[in-house]
Write an enzyme that holds these catalytic residues in place. Structure first.
Site, mmCIF file in Angstrom:
data_model
loop_
_atom_site.group_PDB
_atom_site.id
_atom_site.type_symbol
_atom_site.label_atom_id
_atom_site.label_comp_id
_atom_site.label_asym_id
_atom_site.label_seq_id
_atom_site.Cartn_x
_atom_site.Cartn_y
_atom_site.Cartn_z
ATOM 1 N N GLU A 194 0.949 -1.100 -0.205
ATOM 2 C CA GLU A 194 0.026 -0.039 0.019
ATOM 3 C C GLU A 194 0.823 1.447 0.057
ATOM 4 O O GLU A 194 1.905 1.343 0.780
ATOM 5 C CB GLU A 194 -0.806 0.140 1.169
ATOM 6 N N CYS A 223 -5.665 -2.419 3.105
ATOM 7 C CA CYS A 223 -5.378 -2.420 4.260
ATOM 8 C C CYS A 223 -6.518 -2.644 5.613
ATOM 9 O O CYS A 223 -7.126 -3.980 5.480
ATOM 10 C CB CYS A 223 -4.628 -1.157 4.664
ATOM 11 N N LYS A 254 -10.380 2.815 -1.326
ATOM 12 C CA LYS A 254 -10.618 2.238 0.107
ATOM 13 C C LYS A 254 -11.778 2.373 0.683
ATOM 14 O O LYS A 254 -12.193 3.641 0.799
ATOM 15 C CB LYS A 254 -9.093 2.512 0.831
#
Length: 296
Positions: free
Chosen positions: A46, A156, A119
């Site tokens: 990431e 993540c 995200k």
């Protein structure tokens, strides 16, 4: 021929400097090395263009964001993907007018940009103050049809949510990918989440009977914050899990590594279907999942 649709996946793990050019060079070097090991799909960690800047809430760090269109790192990875014939999910800090996202572009093996995932779950805690920088993603969970497999890619903090993994699996994801930046907790030196982190994602793999690839950075990074310096030691432990959640490949917490594993997607599909979990689901009973407090 049934049972012969095999794919080789790779997870990269490296320490970042705070130089975009250095980090992109490192990523390219490791993608090339993964290709030499036979990898078809290569996951980079990431926000690999620089330090994990979210330790601080600093207005000047918004300058690190760039628009999705004509993004120089994505363009470079498109050329690399086409040259090598590999699929590369590319994580980046996206500027979209006045909005900002923690995003990933999925590059197919011919260099085509298959689209964007933003995200969805944005953390906010000591050392991981992402809400200052990132709007909550608006793409929803997506599956991308690449040359080698249908893949789901989330980012993540998304990896802690079983709903995200299930949403991608329901849409036909054959492998799940999670680029990551996680390490020590600045407020509590005794808190080490690495085993918890791995077990949660191994559970996603096992619950959905799909392989899973997680790529995390290593190294110690110190960021000047509004309250003094903050330091995180990123613990690596990048891994590849098989469709029952078993660890197939695991990196340590210190070394640059390239993990590689091969999966037979047709064999796994047969295993997934015969286990019956998608046959026996009861979506009509899951409406409580659409609430925050569990009240129907």
């Amino acid at each position: 021929m049934a049972g012969a649709r095999k794919v080789v996946v790779a997870a990269l793990q490296f320490a970042c400097s705070d130089s975009v050019s250095e980090n992109v060079d490192t990523a390219e070097r490791l993608v090339r090395a993964a290709h030499k090991k036979g990898a078809n799909i290569v996951l980079i960690q990431e926000l690999f263009e620089g330090y994990y800047f979210c330790q601080a809430q600093r207005a000047d760090f918004f300058q690190r964001a760039k628009p999705y269109k004509e993004h120089p790192t994505i363009l470079r990875m498109q050329k690399l993907a086409k040259e090598l014939g590999v699929v590369i999910p590319v994580s980046f800090f996206e500027e979209a007018n006045n909005a900002h996202y923690n995003s990933v572009a999925i590059i197919d093996a011919d260099g085509t940009d298959l689209g964007l995932y933003r995200k969805s779950h944005i953390p906010d805690g000591p050392g991981y103050q992402e809400k200052f920088y990132f709007n909550p993603g608006d793409t929803g969970f997506k599956v991308f049809t690449t040359k080698f497999a249908r893949i789901g890619v989330a980012i993540c903090w998304d990896q802690w949510f079983p709903e995200a993994a299930r949403a991608m699996a329901l849409q036909g994801a054959e492998i799940l990918f999670y680029p990551t930046a996680i390490g020590s907790e600045p407020q509590d030196e005794g808190l080490d989440s690495r085993e918890h982190w791995k077990r949660v994602m191994q559970g996603h793999a096992g619950a959905n009977l799909v392989p899973l690839v997680a790529s995390n950075r290593i190294g110690k990074e110190t960021i000047e914050t509004e309250h003094g310096n903050s330091t995180i030691t990123f613990y690596g432990n990048s891994f590849i899990a098989g469709p029952t959640g078993e660890l197939v490949a695991l990196a340590n917490d210190k070394d640059e590594e390239i993990l590689v594993a091969e999966f037979d997607l047709d064999k796994i599909k047969s295993q997934r279907l015969s286990w019956g979990i998608f046959r026996d689901r009861r979506p009509d009973l899951y409406k409580v999942l659409l609430t925050l407090d569990g009240a129907k």
